[in-house]
Design an enzyme around this catalytic site. Structure first.
Site, short mmCIF file in Angstrom:
data_model
loop_
_atom_site.label_atom_id
_atom_site.label_comp_id
_atom_site.label_asym_id
_atom_site.label_seq_id
_atom_site.Cartn_x
_atom_site.Cartn_y
_atom_site.Cartn_z
N VAL A 219 0.87 -1.17 0.00
CA VAL A 219 0.00 0.00 0.00
C VAL A 219 0.90 1.22 0.00
O VAL A 219 2.06 1.16 0.42
CB VAL A 219 -0.98 0.04 1.20
CG1 VAL A 219 -2.04 -1.04 1.07
CG2 VAL A 219 -0.25 -0.08 2.52
N SER A 220 0.36 2.34 -0.47
CA SER A 220 1.18 3.53 -0.67
C SER A 220 1.37 4.38 0.58
O SER A 220 2.38 5.05 0.73
CB SER A 220 0.58 4.41 -1.77
OG SER A 220 0.55 3.71 -2.98
N THR A 221 0.39 4.38 1.48
CA THR A 221 0.51 5.26 2.66
C THR A 221 0.30 4.47 3.93
O THR A 221 -0.29 3.38 3.94
CB THR A 221 -0.54 6.40 2.60
OG1 THR A 221 -1.84 5.82 2.70
CG2 THR A 221 -0.44 7.21 1.33
#
Length: 187
Positions: free
Chosen positions: A9-11
């Site tokens: 996931v990016s964040t």
């Protein structure tokens, strides 16, 4: 043969739970997880996965964008996986499955298109550069010293001034004045 999952996931606010469950359902025995933007080249868990690959393994992701952000990056990673003797499968994108002949064909076509695109870009860039040079455009950084300053610096050097004194006057590095002096003696 092992099924290795990769979840990303990016964040920090996003959760890996859904991806991990889907990867386990797909038979992943080991799942590499990270919370890092896909744009970043340094993804430690992905690097670990790539190092752990053995012939016969299958790398599984829930969607293609979990593995990489650009077509070129995806193709490079899938090629590295193949070079290790492993296969790749995306659960959300069934056409991207190198365990099937259709998946291998699709990847070969995409790789050929990406190569063709790189060649076109290279040709256009070369043509543009040639046109610009024909029009008298210069490439690279602008010189720190004008022609007048270079001639003046050489005269001062010939008159016995030190490289440091001349360099300080023009706010440049001593090595620049030294190169000027060497070029004038090489001629």
């Amino acid at each position: 043969m092992a099924v290795l999952g990769y979840a990303r996931v990016s964040t920090r606010d996003q959760h890996l739970t859904g991806q991990i469950e889907a990867l386990k359902e797909a038979g992943a025995t080991t799942i590499y997880r990270e919370k890092v933007s896909g744009v970043r080249a340094d993804r430690p868990q992905l690097a670990k996965l790539m190092l752990a690959l053995q012939a016969g393994d299958v790398v599984v992701v829930t969607k293609l964008d979990r593995l990489g952000r650009s077509t070129r990056e995806l193709l490079d990673l899938i090629e590295q996986i193949g070079s290790a003797g492993a296969a790749f499968r995306s659960l959300g994108d069934p056409l991207f499955d190198t365990t099937s002949s259709q998946g291998r064909l699709l990847l070969a076509v995409l790789a050929a298109i990406a190569s063709f695109e790189r060649d076109l870009i290279r040709e256009r860039t070369t043509e543009g550069r040639k046109r610009a040079m024909a029009e008298g455009k210069r490439f690279g950084r602008k010189p720190k010293l004008t022609d007048f300053q270079r001639k003046e610096a050489l005269k001062r050097r010939a008159a016995g001034e030190t490289l440091a004194e001349i360099a300080n006057t023009y706010a440049v590095n001593v090595s620049m004045i030294s190169r000027l002096s060497r070029k004038s003696t090489d001629r």
